[in-house]
Design an enzyme around this catalytic site. Sequence first.
Site, short mmCIF file in Angstrom:
data_model
loop_
_atom_site.label_atom_id
_atom_site.label_comp_id
_atom_site.label_asym_id
_atom_site.label_seq_id
_atom_site.Cartn_x
_atom_site.Cartn_y
_atom_site.Cartn_z
N ASP A 65 0.83 -1.20 0.00
CA ASP A 65 0.00 0.00 0.00
C ASP A 65 0.87 1.26 0.00
OD1 ASP A 65 -2.78 1.21 0.55
OD2 ASP A 65 -1.56 2.08 2.15
N GLU A 114 13.28 -15.94 -1.65
CA GLU A 114 13.44 -17.18 -0.88
C GLU A 114 12.20 -18.04 -0.95
OE1 GLU A 114 14.63 -16.59 3.17
OE2 GLU A 114 15.87 -14.84 2.64
#
Length: 527
Positions: free
Chosen positions: A205, A247
């Site tokens: 956001d 990851e």
Amino acid sequence: MGQPRHAQKEWWRSAVIYQVYVRSFADGDGDGTGDLAGVRSKLPYLAELGVDALWFSPWYLSPMKDGGYDVADYRAIDPSFGTLAEAEKLIAEARELGIRTIVDIVPNHVSDRHPWFRAALAGGPERELFHVRPGRGAHGERPPNDWTSQFGGPAWTQLPDGDWYLHLFAPEQPDLNWAHPAVRQEHEDILRFWFERGVAGVRIDSAALPAKDPALPDFVEGRDPHPYVDRDELHDIYRSWRTIADEYDGVFVGEVWLPDSERFARYLRPDELHTAFNFAFMTCPWDADRLRTSIDETLAEHAPVGAPATWVLCNHDVTRTVTRYGRTDTGFDFTTKAFGTPTDLALGTRRARAAALLSLALPGAFYIYQGEELGLPEADIPRDRIEDPMHFRSGGTDPGRDGCRVPLPWSSREPYAGFGSREEPWLPLPEDWASYAVDRQAQNPGSMLGLYRMAITIRPVFGDEPLTWLTAPSGVLAFSRAKGAVCVVNLADTPTDLPPHTQLLLASGPLTPDGRLPQDTAVWLRA
């Protein structure tokens, strides 16, 4: 476990992603507020719609002073929505249906109920995690600078001890100090927390706002760099986030409102965000030349960094497409929103159907805000029921954003159009909402829901190839992509001939008796 529809590693490049505003999606326990139980009960509906992922607006613990974008605890689900265990079940159940989950992170600010801010109010060292400053004037009676809130009014509120704290949004949303290492560490931990629970991505956001000029100077029009928008320090933050996402094979989508295409593209470099929302297209008027320019500029600004474009017609902050396209001014600007703006819903619906086919045919990802697939218009909210702080901070002149956040209608024969049967919904449903209900539209292939379902099913015919514009009359957009798939949209005043083709794949509305494409209508063809 089911495999997502886009099973390739970079599924997000061409995905259809559905925004869920939990509070208004489906009420599972009948208390008038949408919840995770409601979403879980509607997963078959979302699977039938054909979406690849769900983006959830904030579902965390929150006082709901700004629709959940005032987060008190990122590791807890708000009790009105359910529990963390339910969220984990939802993520897993959606994945079984081939649907990924994207959560929303709000790095610019937290709730004033967040433990950090409560400790800061008590005078603790946590004050360093926010922008707390003495005021100006002989007695510190004036704010530290002249910044204004995104919601109107000053961006500073005075504390009981005389100091002031910064909030670029509501006073209940104090801005975090991203120069402090604890702020960075906490957000990296939050990312790992949700990736560990199986989410596929994170929507960021107000992604261009978190970093501030440490001097907190007054705003000067045209001065570069801006004191709190698009500062260079942000890119180091997002590069560190990207290493975490990589990851987990996670994906980022940034909410980046920037007019400078070169600056915008910096957020999409290969070691930063994967995608960012395309607001220029979303706010563009229904005009062929301006839409084509917006499409060209969007594709051009993404090309140098190899990022896919995103296309969206509406979200939880924007006047619904059907209403906007039925107005004299078909663009969108927060500053022009007003009560009583007339709209032609029949015209807006016709254009919204055409815009859906245009957007779904473009190269990149497409976002659907809940209810757009039902053709919902903007609802008129009685003034005594409005909750959006944007309305109150404007002194009551801005209608706010609640009109696009009204609960969805699921059943035309049940109380509150099937949203929830026991308590009145948190926002009132218009009297005619049952006419838009899912059960009614699901039986009609010609409905807006039928159009969206069919379009998402057929959409793979366009492949992953780039767009090639075709010669077309003034006011008509026509382009081809892979395998001879063609999209034509007529925004001119008169019907137009279709280009040579072997098959009409889909139309947003009927052709003329002589087989021409009417005004405000789109078709997909096989050339």
